[in-house]
Design an enzyme around this catalytic site. Structure first.
Site, mmCIF file in Angstrom:
data_model
loop_
_atom_site.group_PDB
_atom_site.id
_atom_site.type_symbol
_atom_site.label_atom_id
_atom_site.label_comp_id
_atom_site.label_asym_id
_atom_site.label_seq_id
_atom_site.Cartn_x
_atom_site.Cartn_y
_atom_site.Cartn_z
ATOM 1 C CE LYS A 79 31.384 26.009 49.353
ATOM 2 N NZ LYS A 79 32.338 27.115 49.126
ATOM 3 C CB SER A 154 34.940 26.757 52.083
ATOM 4 O OG SER A 154 34.347 27.526 51.041
ATOM 5 C CB SER A 178 36.096 28.972 48.914
ATOM 6 O OG SER A 178 36.465 29.146 50.249
HETATM 7 N N1 GLN Z 1 39.538 30.711 53.183
HETATM 8 C C1 GLN Z 1 38.824 31.936 53.146
HETATM 9 C C2 GLN Z 1 38.060 32.125 54.430
HETATM 10 O O1 GLN Z 1 38.187 31.309 55.266
HETATM 11 C C3 GLN Z 1 37.942 31.994 51.964
HETATM 12 C C4 GLN Z 1 36.680 31.282 52.110
HETATM 13 C C5 GLN Z 1 35.830 31.349 50.888
HETATM 14 O O2 GLN Z 1 36.284 31.759 49.822
HETATM 15 N N2 GLN Z 1 34.575 30.977 51.036
HETATM 16 O O3 GLN Z 1 37.345 33.051 54.598
#
Ligand code: GLN
Length: 475
Positions: A79, A154, A178
């Site tokens: 990532k 994400s 995410s």
């Molecule tokens: N979808 C969640 C957010 O928007 C989690 C994001 C993540 O785990 N980085 O914060």
């Protein structure tokens, strides 16, 4: 028929490498060729790296010598918020578009020591804020199972890359789901370790009390190999936990699975729930026990998360000011420099979270929002601890529905609801995993769904055991 090299699991590839059925170079080429073919459509990678000939030769040498670790010579997807020395790490933001890492994240250092290879940096929601990868400043990633749908987020670039066999496995970060949610949407396993189990040194921070690095993999065995390679105490991370912190996995063969049925009453697709119940019945049939548990504060987990997470994000993102890193715009005054750099560098979701976070931390509102959320967080931990006196793991579906179409959740609150089941593990610090549990049909396409297990703090290994029970893999 023999499978293409890039379609193998890490476990299979390590065996093939050891048996001289293929070389490290063959494996690299198979993944890279597939990536070159499919990435223009899927946009899973923001950048594909040149082959590191030295690393490939070194990995082959270790394999030839017969004492290579499992990840030696295995090409992985990383990532774009994990620092790899000499490479750009942009967190899919314009503000870091030209930022080149000057050192390796501890995770990367460990992977290099294990002989792993890096195919490229994968797309993500900007600074990891999102559940679809639609918030990347560099275009969306697509779900290889149905390219009209999101790969989750994400860490959607990593899930797309691994699901499309453009890498044998990969890493994401998980602040509120995410890793687990994109894994569920692409038919893969995704694991968020206990907070502090994996070093955050060299990982671009989002919510520092919530962030963890973890694997996205094709099998339970692979997820465990990837996690084992990066876990461990690191003096570079003040929140790193010592090895003796890890809970001993229960000796007993059969587990008790707690299900908070009161959380599953509404908002979940009927066929997703049906798969969940079938999976539980199957586990019961194999001798495990399912019990009802109560986690009353969990219904507040989402609002609690969306106070704490933006608060921490706004604090972490204050450092991107056009002075120290990345994009630097210049106006007439110092204030103009800040405003212009941030306005040009941050996307709309990032700006929304900064505003939210700054608001809940402001002196007039900190008691009403941030401190209340923090108190509720402590209550959540206590409730889970209590629940674990009657069960070994807690189960629910990873997401309420399968992968959605682009633009379907353009209303921010509907996007936030994607995380309804995943955020609690980050708030409590507890380890959690998403495991494929069958497919549901939408518009004639079969889309994967995931079952989610949470384990007590430090009981990370228990998650692989229960995941193996679901997939039928023996570890
Ligand atoms: N979808 C969640 C957010 O928007 C989690 C994001 C993540 O785990 N980085 O914060």
């Amino acid at each position: 028929m023999t499978r293409k090299l890039n379609e193998m699991t890490i476990t299979e590839a390590a065996r093939a490498l050891g048996a001289r059925e293929c070389s490290v170079r063959d494996l690299w080429d198979a993944c890279m060729d597939e990536a070159k073919k499919r990435n223009p459509e899927l946009n899973a990678y923001l950048e594909l790296f040149e082959a590191d000939e030295e690393a490939i030769a070194a990995a082959q040498k270790r394999i030839d010598a017969g004492d290579a670790p499992m990840l030696c010579g295995i090409p992985l997807a990383i990532k774009d918020n994990m620092l790899i020395e000499g490479h750009i790490a942009s967190a899919a933001s314009k503000i870091l578009g030209n930022y080149r890492a000057t050192y390796d994240a501890t995770v990367i250092k460990k992977l290099k020591e294990a002989g792993a290879l890096f195919l490229g940096r994968t797309n993500m929601d900007e600074f990891a804020m999102g559940s679809s990868t639609e918030h990347s400043a560099y275009g969306v990633s697509r779900n290889p199972i149905d390219p009209s749908r999101v790969p989750g987020g994400s860490s959607g670039g990593t899930s797309s890359a691994v699901a499309a066999h453009m890498a044998l496995g990969g890493f994401g970060t998980d602040t509120g789901g995410s890793i687990r949610q994109p894994a569920a949407h692409t038919g893969l396993l995704g694991m968020k370790p206990t907070y502090g189990a994996v070093s955050r040194s060299g990982i671009i921070a989002l919510g520092s009390s919530l962030d963890q690095v973890g694997p996205i993999a094709k099998s339970v065995g692979d997820a465990k190999i990837l996690f084992d390679a990066v876990r461990g105490y690191d003096s570079m991370d003040a929140t790193s936990i010592a090895p003796d912190f890890y809970a001993k996995a229960p000796e007993k063969k059969k587990l008790t699975i707690g299900v908070p049925r009161h959380l599953l009453k509404e908002g979940i697709d009927a066929d997703v729930l049906a798969h969940f119940e079938e999976t539980l019945s199957r586990l019961t049939g194999e001798g495990h026990t399912v019990v009802d548990i109560e986690l009353p504060t969990s219904s507040y987990a989402l609002p609690v998360y969306y106070v704490i997470m933006p608060a921490e994000a706004s604090t972490n993102l204050a450092r991107y000011d056009g002075m120290r890193y990345g994009l630097a715009k210049r106006g007439d005054t110092l204030l103009d420099d800040y405003v212009e750099s941030k306005t040009a560098g941050f996307g709309p979701e990032t700006i929304r979270r900064i505003l939210l976070g700054t608001f809940v931390l402001s002196s007039g509102y900190i008691d009403a929002y941030y401190r209340k959320a923090d108190a509720a967080r402590n209550l959540l931990v206590k409730e889970y601890m209590d629940a674990f006196s009657t069960c070994d793991v807690v189960a629910f579906p990873t997401t309420p529905s399968p992968a959605f179409k682009f633009g379907e959740k353009s209303d921010p609150v509907s996007m936030y609801l994607e995380d309804v089941f995943t955020v609690t593990a980050n708030l409590t610090g507890m380890p959690a995993i998403s495991v494929p549990m069958g497919t549901v049909v939408r518009d004639t396409v079969s889309l994967p769904t995931g079952i989610h297990f949470t384990a007590p703090l430090g009981a990370d290994d228990l998650l692989f055991r229960i995941a193996g029970e679901v997939t039928g893999e023996t570890l």
